[in-house]
Design an enzyme around this catalytic site. Structure first.
Site, PDB file in Angstrom:
ATOM      1  N   GLU A  49       0.867  -1.181   0.000  1.00  0.00           N
ATOM      2  CA  GLU A  49       0.000   0.000   0.000  1.00  0.00           C
ATOM      3  C   GLU A  49       0.892   1.216   0.000  1.00  0.00           C
ATOM      4  O   GLU A  49       1.673   1.422   0.933  1.00  0.00           O
ATOM      5  CB  GLU A  49      -0.884   0.015   1.251  1.00  0.00           C
ATOM      6  CG  GLU A  49      -1.972  -1.040   1.230  1.00  0.00           C
ATOM      7  CD  GLU A  49      -2.851  -0.989   2.472  1.00  0.00           C
ATOM      8  OE1 GLU A  49      -3.782  -1.807   2.549  1.00  0.00           O
ATOM      9  OE2 GLU A  49      -2.603  -0.145   3.364  1.00  0.00           O
ATOM     10  N   ASP A  60      -6.194   8.926   9.568  1.00  0.00           N
ATOM     11  CA  ASP A  60      -4.851   8.566   9.996  1.00  0.00           C
ATOM     12  C   ASP A  60      -4.538   9.016  11.405  1.00  0.00           C
ATOM     13  O   ASP A  60      -4.953  10.078  11.836  1.00  0.00           O
ATOM     14  CB  ASP A  60      -3.816   9.175   9.051  1.00  0.00           C
ATOM     15  CG  ASP A  60      -3.865   8.532   7.677  1.00  0.00           C
ATOM     16  OD1 ASP A  60      -4.243   7.352   7.596  1.00  0.00           O
ATOM     17  OD2 ASP A  60      -3.533   9.219   6.704  1.00  0.00           O
ATOM     18  N   TYR A 174     -10.833  -4.928   3.240  1.00  0.00           N
ATOM     19  CA  TYR A 174      -9.903  -4.497   4.286  1.00  0.00           C
ATOM     20  C   TYR A 174     -10.707  -4.366   5.568  1.00  0.00           C
ATOM     21  O   TYR A 174     -11.582  -3.503   5.680  1.00  0.00           O
ATOM     22  CB  TYR A 174      -9.302  -3.158   3.876  1.00  0.00           C
ATOM     23  CG  TYR A 174      -8.198  -2.609   4.744  1.00  0.00           C
ATOM     24  CD1 TYR A 174      -8.337  -2.493   6.129  1.00  0.00           C
ATOM     25  CD2 TYR A 174      -6.996  -2.164   4.184  1.00  0.00           C
ATOM     26  CE1 TYR A 174      -7.332  -1.976   6.909  1.00  0.00           C
ATOM     27  CE2 TYR A 174      -5.983  -1.631   4.959  1.00  0.00           C
ATOM     28  CZ  TYR A 174      -6.156  -1.531   6.317  1.00  0.00           C
ATOM     29  OH  TYR A 174      -5.155  -1.002   7.099  1.00  0.00           O
TER      30      TYR A 174
END
Lengths: 268, 405
Positions: A49, A60, A174
């Site tokens: 990734e 994040d 994911y």
């Protein structure tokens, strides 16, 4: 055949789980990215990734956000990242997933972004702030370019929504192992078994687990339950701490090898 | 600005879109939370008990309805073509319209069983309004604020703490409002079980732009009633300042179908819209995805968000509400901009003619009246939303006009 399908098929054959490292492109600088990608491959990365930095990331944690700020300050842009992928692709078949906030792709033009990415050898996009509901606006362009759009599933996602997301997924799913943002944690939730069974029941696609996995022990636990294990913040931390070290890439390679080892079947 | 859209009065749609704008561009972790919040909001919003409780607090605590004041001297000063009315949101408890939203959302939090409330704040006005409502309703309150803003707005930090809130310093990015918003969203992702996020404007992912609009629409509802009583007709124009745009949307929304009323949103032009130092998101930005919604955004050629500038902290934001972007793209409202210097003149004008010190945000709307009213035909009626009082800004105003207090 998309490189991602090929890799997961081969790993399945061998009874291995995929190691999927995340690396912020352009961190600590643009020159570092290609050598770091090579180190990841040498260490045994199955899929990579590659983070496309954004000024205002919401998903994040502090580690990856700082790396993004630094990458931007170092002049990292989407076209420059594509240039790096092009060089990488000349020497490696390891699949590349571009991982980044939607706005830089949207601003570039999703169709052009997907086309240009496919041209240099990118395999998929993973856009954390583009949930499956809004993903309809990007899917045609990405599919048209022959690429995948990887969707995320969270611990908060209710069962009917898991099915909805799986029905829209491509490449792999994911699964976010913890609530909240990215970042290495000392303990990975051991209560992954049930939700992962739920995801597996809803899709034939491989499932990767990420957020908070940083040690070989954690990788081993997760690798028993999923087809892929993502390591992000811990790797970015390692790169950051060794930014100027002569053996930075060597250390990264060794770390990746240590994370990959428990994902391989025991050989007698 | 470049998009065009067909105007509809029934937005957002079921997925939270205002034409191409709005939506829910958030990590999957937040999606179920937003879907749940939307459901809970719909079930509470039309509950007579909830509405009764909200009306009670708005009347007896916030001080509503706020007056609609005919500014006679200002009207004469600007040439006498229009009777200018001021909607006195500056008279609300805590000194601005912000409390309409925080009161509604704090009651909502209470209703849906979330004991903890978080908020983001730039200059601290929304933080103070949130802390106030939380103190009143006995909710735990934590406010995210950029480290730079904490330094610049010590008084409001102290106010929030006095009101029992915890102020959390944000040092990521540019250490200002946009970063505080990022941090608040992160907090919410990790603690959505017990926490409600009171966003401060008509921005963010669906359902926030709709919820904040609905709670602020009390401004326009009252205005409509008051102007019909005074003038026997609707106004020819409504003028309001726009950062995120909650006071403007609050007064615009009830007039959305009254096409005879022109709507003017006034953005902050800072040092000038052709410099890099402004906050004219609609005037000079491009469509983008920021803080969970598609809207006009100030951004670089690479799609990175650029910091905004305005003398008014409340307008100093690189994004704007998706419904404003929709109004701009459909032509329902016109968006203009006013520089720092023009806003300072607006402050002086309102002080001199009406004895009211407006907030620097609202002064942008005053300055727009100076441009607009002389171009209007005789006997026009104009309403300006005086969104807040200027006591909080006296140091900035003094500095802006070259005085040292």
């Amino acid at each position: 055949m998309n490189r991602i399908d090929k890799v997961f098929a081969e790993l399945k054959e061998r009874g291995e789980a995929a190691l999927i490292p995340y690396l912020t492109a352009g961190f600590p600088n643009l020159e570092a990215t290609l050598p770091l990608l090579r180190a990841l491959v040498r260490g045994g990365a199955d899929v990579i990734e590659l983070g496309v930095p954004f000024s205002d990331p919401v998903a994040d944690g502090p580690t990856i956000q700082r790396s993004s700020s630094e990458a931007l300050a170092a002049g990292t842009t989407f076209p420059k990242i594509l240039e790096i992928v092009k060089q990488f692709r000349a020497e490696s078949e390891t699949p590349i997933v571009l991982f980044g906030a939607y706005n830089p792709f949207f601003h570039y033009g999703m169709e052009k972004a997907a086309r240009d990415a496919a041209t240099v050898g990118v395999d998929a996009f993973l856009i954390p702030d583009l949930p499956a509901d809004e993903g309809t606006e990007a899917e045609p362009a990405i599919r048209e370019a022959g690429l995948y759009l990887i969707y995320l599933i969270a611990p908060t996602t209710p069962p009917d929504r898991v099915k909805f997301i799986c029905s829209r997924g491509s490449g792999f799913l994911y699964y976010i192992s913890v609530k909240g943002v990215t970042g290495a944690r000392t303990s990975v939730s051991l209560e992954l078994e049930k939700p992962l069974a739920q995801v597996h029941a809803a899709t034939k696609l491989p499932v990767a687990v990420g957020f908070g996995i940083g040690t070989p022990e954690q990788a081993a636990q997760v690798g028993r339950l999923a087809e892929g294990v993502v390591v992000g913040s811990a790797l970015v931390d390692l790169v950051g701490k060794n930014r100027d070290a002569a053996d930075r890439d060597q250390k990264v390679e060794e770390y990746i090898r240590s994370m990959k080892a428990p994902l391989k079947p025991l050989t007698v | 600005m470049q998009a065009t859209e067909t105007y509809r009065t029934t937005v957002p749609d079921a997925r939270g879109h205002f034409g191409i704008f709005g939506g829910r561009y958030v990590p999957e972790t937040l999606m179920p939370v937003l879907i749940e919040l939307e459901k809970q909001y719909y079930s509470v919003k039309d509950d007579p008990e909830f509405q009764k409780e909200l009306r009670y607090y708005l009347r007896d605590y916030v001080g509503r309805p706020t007056p609609l004041f005919l500014a006679e001297r200002l009207s004469r000063e600007l040439g006498g073509n229009a009777r200018i009315y001021l909607k006195r949101e500056d008279l609300c408890h805590t000194g601005a319209h912000k409390i309409n939203n925080t009161m509604g959302q704090a009651l909502l939090a209470k209703r849906i069983g979330k004991p903890r409330v978080i908020a983001e704040t730039g200059a601290g006005q929304h933080g103070v309004a949130t802390a106030t409502a939380c103190a009143l309703l006995d909710l735990q309150c934590e406010v995210y604020m950029g480290a730079e803003d904490i330094e610049r707005q010590k008084l409001n930090v102290f106010r929030m703490e006095l009101l029992g809130a915890k102020v959390i310093s944000v040092t990521s990015g540019t250490s200002t409002l946009k970063d505080a918003t990022n941090e608040a969203m992160r907090d919410w992702m990790a603690r959505c079980d017990d926490t409600h996020y009171i966003i401060g404007s008509v921005v963010g992912p669906h359902p926030f732009p709709m919820i904040v609009r609905d709670f602020q629409a009390v401004i326009g509802d009252e205005t409509k009633e008051q102007i019909l009583e005074r003038e026997g007709r609707l106004p020819d124009a409504i003028v309001a300042c726009v950062g995120g745009g909650s006071n403007a949307m609050g007064i615009f929304y009830p007039f959305r179908a009254d096409l005879e009323t022109a709507l003017y949103g006034v953005e902050a032009a800072g040092f000038g819209i052709h410099t890099t130092q402004h906050a004219a998101t609609i005037g000079a930005g491009q469509v983008g995805v920021f803080h969970g919604a598609k809207s006009y955004v100030l951004q670089t050629d690479d799609g990175q968000i650029t910091p905004a500038h305005s003398i008014s902290a409340g307008l100093d934001y690189p994004g704007t509400g998706p419904e404003h972007s929709y109004y701009a793209a459909t032509g329902r409202a016109q968006y203009v901009s006013i520089t720092d210097d023009e806003a300072l003149e607006g402050v002086k004008l309102l002080c001199r003619t009406e004895g009211i010190i407006p907030a620097l945000e609202s002064a942008h709307a005053v300055a727009q009246l100076v441009k607009l009213v002389p171009t209007m035909p005789k006997d026009s009626v104009v309403v300006m939303n005086l969104s807040g009082r200027g006591d909080k800004d006296v140091f900035s105003i003094a500095k802006g006009i070259g005085m040292n207090l």
